[in-house]
Design an enzyme around this catalytic site. Structure first.
Site, PDB file in Angstrom:
ATOM      1  N   PRO A  99       0.811  -1.209   0.000  1.00 49.20           N
ATOM      2  CA  PRO A  99       0.000   0.000   0.000  1.00 49.20           C
ATOM      3  C   PRO A  99       0.849   1.267   0.000  1.00 49.20           C
ATOM      4  CG  PRO A  99      -0.838  -1.579   1.582  1.00 49.20           C
ATOM      5  CD  PRO A  99       0.475  -2.109   1.100  1.00 49.20           C
ATOM      6  N   GLU A 100       0.355   2.287  -0.689  1.00 48.78           N
ATOM      7  CA  GLU A 100       1.014   3.588  -0.703  1.00 48.78           C
ATOM      8  C   GLU A 100       0.651   4.346   0.577  1.00 48.78           C
ATOM      9  OE1 GLU A 100       2.683   4.634  -3.847  1.00 48.78           O
ATOM     10  OE2 GLU A 100       2.339   2.562  -4.449  1.00 48.78           O
ATOM     11  N   LYS A 157       4.237   4.356   6.063  1.00 48.83           N
ATOM     12  CA  LYS A 157       3.407   3.184   5.822  1.00 48.83           C
ATOM     13  C   LYS A 157       3.159   2.369   7.085  1.00 48.83           C
ATOM     14  CE  LYS A 157       4.979   2.838   1.058  1.00 48.83           C
ATOM     15  NZ  LYS A 157       5.427   1.939  -0.016  1.00 48.83           N
ATOM     16  N   ASN A 196       5.290   1.845  -5.145  1.00 46.05           N
ATOM     17  CA  ASN A 196       5.637   1.625  -6.540  1.00 46.05           C
ATOM     18  C   ASN A 196       4.757   2.414  -7.512  1.00 46.05           C
ATOM     19  OD1 ASN A 196       7.608   0.306  -8.042  1.00 46.05           O
ATOM     20  ND2 ASN A 196       6.193  -1.283  -8.709  1.00 46.05           N
ATOM     21  N   ARG A 218      11.375  -3.334  -7.582  1.00 43.31           N
ATOM     22  CA  ARG A 218      10.008  -3.659  -7.959  1.00 43.31           C
ATOM     23  C   ARG A 218       9.793  -3.484  -9.449  1.00 43.31           C
ATOM     24  NH1 ARG A 218       7.898   0.031  -2.956  1.00 43.31           N
ATOM     25  NH2 ARG A 218       8.707  -1.299  -1.315  1.00 43.31           N
TER      26      ARG A 218
END
Length: 267
Positions: free
Chosen positions: A2-3, A51, A165, A250
């Site tokens: 998750p961002e 995060k 990402n 990633r």
């Protein structure tokens, strides 16, 4: 993973559901916390730090959680069926008289003294959605290693906290550079930090993340998840690069027509 905007919304949801009331039930389903029971303690607040999620209780205790790739917190009203996954995936239940917060597949769950939260989140850079946001400090950290690829530098939470990402790919597109251009060669690195702040702020309260200005699904992002499709700006086919299994980098997305700089290492 998750961002930062998703984690911010999760913290807000938990805060609204639990804060200001005592816990009626506490069930922490990880071995090291199996005997811990916080029932009766008042919930003070839940905040996001990058995060990371920090749920603070009376008595100077904090439950620290991190969603990583698959974790999620879900909030339910009394009598509502829990639907976040099978029961064996539940790692935490925090319930007041009004709501139950259920943590599914949480890879990080630990109980800390609130005074010791720095041990869990003190390494993070300025938080894009936090009260500590400091653009100058974030920029200084990003440029401390000028040879580092720009996407890698943006993803390093020690530089600035909250970019995942999706935003790394979109910021590189908006900056018109490939993800592998050294951060020291980015024409305007300050523009990247300003854009990062703007994008997370405008997206933090909505579930469909938008970087293009077009809120229609499928048109909301420039390059992320669009491999093989035409670039919305120039029509060039968006490309993707999947790193080998030995690396922690990633999957990358970029438009060769709009973004200048080196290709991925394997090309």
């Amino acid at each position: 993973m998750p961002e930062g905007d998703t984690v911010w919304r999760t913290a807000r949801q938990l805060d609204r559901a639990l804060s200001g009331a005592p816990l009626a039930r506490c069930d922490l389903r990880v071995p090291k916390l199996a005997t811990v029971d916080l029932a009766g303690r008042g919930v003070l607040e839940t905040v996001a730090r990058g995060k990371h999620l920090l749920t603070r209780f009376e008595g100077g205790l904090t439950l620290h959680s991190h969603l990583r790739m698959d974790g999620a917190w879900r909030v339910y009203a009394p009598g509502r069926r829990w639907s976040g996954g099978p029961g064996h995936q539940i790692r935490a239940v925090l319930a007041t008289a009004a709501h139950s917060a259920v943590g599914y597949r949480l890879p990080v769950l630990e109980l800390l003294r609130t005074a010791d939260e720095g041990g869990a989140v003190g390494h993070l850079g300025p938080d894009l959605l936090g009260p500590d946001w400091d653009e100058a400090e974030a920029l200084s950290r990003l440029l401390a290693d000028p040879a580092r690829p720009v996407a890698e530098a943006l993803l390093d939470q020690r530089n600035l906290a909250g970019i995942g990402n999706v935003y790394a790919a979109e910021l590189c597109f908006l900056g018109r550079v490939t993800p592998w251009l050294p951060i020291g060669e980015v024409p305007s690195p300050r523009r990247l930090t300003a854009l990062a702040k703007k994008l997370l702020e405008v997206n933090k309260a909505r579930t469909l993340r938008v970087t293009t200005g077009d809120v229609r699904a499928g048109r909301n992002l420039w390059v992320y998840g669009r491999a093989g499709k035409p670039c919305p700006r120039c029509g060039t086919t968006v490309r993707t690069w999947v790193p080998g299994p030995s690396t922690t980098r990633r999957v990358a997305y970029w438009c060769p027509g709009c973004q200048a700089g080196p290709p991925p290492p394997s090309l």
